[in-house]
Scaffold this active site. Structure first.
Site, PDB file in Angstrom:
ATOM      1  N   ASN A  99      37.118  23.613  91.706  1.00 47.51           N
ATOM      2  CA  ASN A  99      37.805  23.213  90.470  1.00 47.51           C
ATOM      3  C   ASN A  99      39.303  22.997  90.702  1.00 47.51           C
ATOM      4  OD1 ASN A  99      35.380  23.660  88.932  1.00 47.51           O
ATOM      5  ND2 ASN A  99      35.771  25.842  89.180  1.00 47.51           N
ATOM      6  N   HIS A 131      30.752  28.613  77.957  1.00 48.45           N
ATOM      7  CA  HIS A 131      30.821  29.427  79.173  1.00 48.45           C
ATOM      8  C   HIS A 131      30.502  30.896  78.878  1.00 48.45           C
ATOM      9  CE1 HIS A 131      33.084  31.506  82.492  1.00 48.45           C
ATOM     10  NE2 HIS A 131      32.503  30.534  83.181  1.00 48.45           N
ATOM     11  N   GLU A 177      34.422  24.473  74.010  1.00 50.30           N
ATOM     12  CA  GLU A 177      35.221  24.095  75.183  1.00 50.30           C
ATOM     13  C   GLU A 177      35.647  22.649  75.027  1.00 50.30           C
ATOM     14  OE1 GLU A 177      32.993  24.857  78.809  1.00 50.30           O
ATOM     15  OE2 GLU A 177      32.316  26.767  77.991  1.00 50.30           O
ATOM     16  N   SER A 181      31.742  23.051  81.302  1.00 44.10           N
ATOM     17  CA  SER A 181      31.910  23.320  82.735  1.00 44.10           C
ATOM     18  C   SER A 181      30.751  22.850  83.595  1.00 44.10           C
ATOM     19  CB  SER A 181      32.143  24.812  82.957  1.00 44.10           C
ATOM     20  OG  SER A 181      31.092  25.569  82.413  1.00 44.10           O
ATOM     21  N   ASP A 220      38.504  26.387  74.480  1.00 43.85           N
ATOM     22  CA  ASP A 220      38.710  26.756  75.887  1.00 43.85           C
ATOM     23  C   ASP A 220      38.978  25.467  76.674  1.00 43.85           C
ATOM     24  OD1 ASP A 220      38.640  27.594  78.481  1.00 43.85           O
ATOM     25  OD2 ASP A 220      36.687  28.577  78.370  1.00 43.85           O
ATOM     26  N   HIS A 265      38.636  23.388  81.832  1.00 42.11           N
ATOM     27  CA  HIS A 265      38.415  22.240  82.722  1.00 42.11           C
ATOM     28  C   HIS A 265      39.133  20.977  82.232  1.00 42.11           C
ATOM     29  CE1 HIS A 265      35.529  24.337  85.247  1.00 42.11           C
ATOM     30  NE2 HIS A 265      35.161  24.934  84.120  1.00 42.11           N
ATOM     31  N   LYS A 296      42.071  26.892  87.930  1.00 38.18           N
ATOM     32  CA  LYS A 296      41.344  25.662  88.282  1.00 38.18           C
ATOM     33  C   LYS A 296      42.387  24.593  88.644  1.00 38.18           C
ATOM     34  CE  LYS A 296      37.554  27.309  85.446  1.00 38.18           C
ATOM     35  NZ  LYS A 296      36.793  28.012  86.473  1.00 38.18           N
TER      36      LYS A 296
HETATM   37  C1  LIG Z   1      34.860  27.053  80.697  1.00 38.75           C
HETATM   38  C2  LIG Z   1      35.372  28.248  81.424  1.00 38.75           C
HETATM   39  N1  LIG Z   1      36.035  29.184  80.747  1.00 38.75           N
HETATM   40  C3  LIG Z   1      36.510  30.274  81.358  1.00 38.75           C
HETATM   41  C4  LIG Z   1      36.338  30.489  82.704  1.00 38.75           C
HETATM   42  C5  LIG Z   1      36.851  31.725  83.337  1.00 38.75           C
HETATM   43  O1  LIG Z   1      38.070  31.481  83.975  1.00 38.75           O
HETATM   44  P1  LIG Z   1      38.495  32.319  85.245  1.00 38.75           P
HETATM   45  O2  LIG Z   1      37.772  31.749  86.415  1.00 38.75           O
HETATM   46  O3  LIG Z   1      39.980  32.153  85.325  1.00 38.75           O
HETATM   47  O4  LIG Z   1      38.084  33.731  84.988  1.00 38.75           O
HETATM   48  C6  LIG Z   1      35.655  29.535  83.460  1.00 38.75           C
HETATM   49  C7  LIG Z   1      35.458  29.756  84.909  1.00 38.75           C
HETATM   50  O5  LIG Z   1      34.554  29.339  85.543  1.00 38.75           O
HETATM   51  C8  LIG Z   1      35.151  28.388  82.809  1.00 38.75           C
HETATM   52  O6  LIG Z   1      34.472  27.453  83.476  1.00 38.75           O
END
Ligand SMILES: Cc1ncc(COP(=O)(O)O)c(C=O)c1O
Length: 394
Positions: free
Chosen positions: A45, A131, A177, A181, A206, A209, A240
């Site tokens: 990522n 997620h 989101e 993801s 969120d 990405h 990411k």
């Molecule tokens: C959509 C989404 N939110 C939150 C996270 C969590 O973030 P972090 O990897 O910084 O813990 C991820 C990680 O894969 C994600 O894909």
């Protein structure tokens, strides 16, 4: 103890759902080394290629030289050092919000924030493809949880009517989101904002990405849609496209002050190392610069090429650039078939992860291909040729 897990592990293996760590013996980048093999990396990522950028490395080294390694205590005790404060100011300015708060990971941001916003008598409405961190945060809050089918606004509206009827006067949180993801598609943000306003709900978005990829200077989908002021809680990660580590929440002064007082994953955890905060600040500064914007636009030329080459091979490529991202699912279906295709690609020196249940629904196993600004065109062409050839024989 061992016997207990041996049976469960056997069942995982039998269903092709067992997972294993692989040791990477090189820095992150478009090529990485595993067990002496150089592989072209389509699994990361690190969308802008910042994870091993000299700007971030030097910022981290300078912070270590000035502040040392450990941060000694939680943020509220004595762990808040100057790099944390500088990063939060820069994040708020970049995202165009009053304030920002950093957590040790994006996962910790979700886990701390959602239960700080809603409790037992409130309601959380979650997109089905959210997620795990958002799902876990919602469960931990103790609020009543309803899931709506992915991006299904009609069903969300039905849930909102129900929430207002069944939980009068209570808080309703819509959680989604901006870029999903494992599917790489986007949320219909203008419609979501309209709904949340009509029902007096709060919106948590969120942007994990989307930041660094979408919107002017990579500010994310809310900024791209000019809806930043309508998103109550803008969540994201520094791990990411920003190439560092940690999570953040951006929003109003009151929201951030409330989280400082109530988000347990923030309060009861040692502050992230200053080196990480300094590296993340270097990434935000880079993104805000014209050079950063140039890098983001280079990423989009790579995304366009991947779209063009993958579209004839799968029906899951987003129909237009405006609905896409740097994530391309290549859906195989069967778990073992996805593993076999990933292994065949690895034999040809491409690292593309097979994503299986429980990360995605059973029977929807896939390759998750991510493209970055650091890939060159030949690498993308070579991958797509290999997928075309190998998926025919699989
Ligand atoms: C959509 C989404 N939110 C939150 C996270 C969590 O973030 P972090 O990897 O910084 O813990 C991820 C990680 O894969 C994600 O894909």
């Amino acid at each position: 103890m061992q016997d207990l897990f041996a049976e469960q592990l056997k069942a995982l293996r039998a269903a092709s759902l067992d997972r294993h760590l692989r040791e990477i013996s090189s820095p992150q980048g478009p090529q990485i080394e595993i067990a002496g093999w150089r592989l072209i990396n389509f699994s990361s990522n690190d969308y802008l290629g910042l994870a091993n950028d000299s700007r971030l490395r030097n910022a981290a080294i300078d912070a270590i030289n000035e502040f040392g390694v450990g941060s000694g205590a939680s943020r509220l005790i004595s762990g808040t050092q100057s790099p944390h404060v500088r990063l939060e100011r820069a994040l708020a300015e970049w995202k165009g919000t009053d304030a920002a708060l950093c957590f040790s990971s994006g996962y910790a941001a979700a886990l701390g924030t959602i239960p700080a916003l809603v409790t037992k008598n409130d309601v959380v409405l979650l997109d089905k493809l959210c997620h795990a961190s958002l799902i876990d945060g919602a469960k931990l809050s103790g609020a009543t949880l309803r899931v709506f089918p992915h991006n299904n606004l009609r069903k969300l509206e039905t849930h909102l009517h129900w929430a207002r009827r069944a939980h009068p006067g209570k808080r309703v949180l819509i959680v989604t989101e901006s870029v999903f993801s494992m599917d790489g598609d986007r949320a219909p943000l203008p419609d979501l904002v309209q709904l949340k306003k009509a029902f007096g709900a709060l919106l948590v978005l969120d942007e994990a990405h989307a930041v660094g990829v979408i919107g002017p200077h990579g500010r994310g989908l809310a900024a791209a849609e000019k809806l930043s002021d309508d998103v109550d809680v803008q969540m994201g990660t520094l791990s990411k496209a920003l190439g560092a580590s940690g999570g953040y929440i951006c929003g109003s002064h009151d929201l951030i002050e409330w989280l400082i007082n109530r988000a347990r994953s923030f309060i009861y955890s040692t502050a992230p190392p200053t080196a990480i905060a300094a590296a993340a600040l270097a990434a935000v500064n880079f993104l805000s610069s014209s050079q950063g914007e140039k890098r983001r636009l280079l990423l989009w030329t790579r995304i366009r090429l991947m779209r063009e080459l993958l579209s004839p091979l799968t029906s899951h490529v987003s129909p237009s650039e405006n609905s896409g991202s740097a994530i391309f699912p290549f859906i195989v279906g069967d778990e073992q078939a996805a593993m076999d295709l990933a292994a065949a690609l690895q034999n040809e020196c491409f690292l593309v992860p097979a994503i299986r249940y429980p990360t995605v629904a059973k029977g929807s196993a896939r390759l998750r291909i991510t493209v970055t600004a650091s890939h060159d065109e030949d690498q993308i062409r070579a991958l797509c040729h290999a997928i075309k050839r190998l998926s025919k024989t699989a």
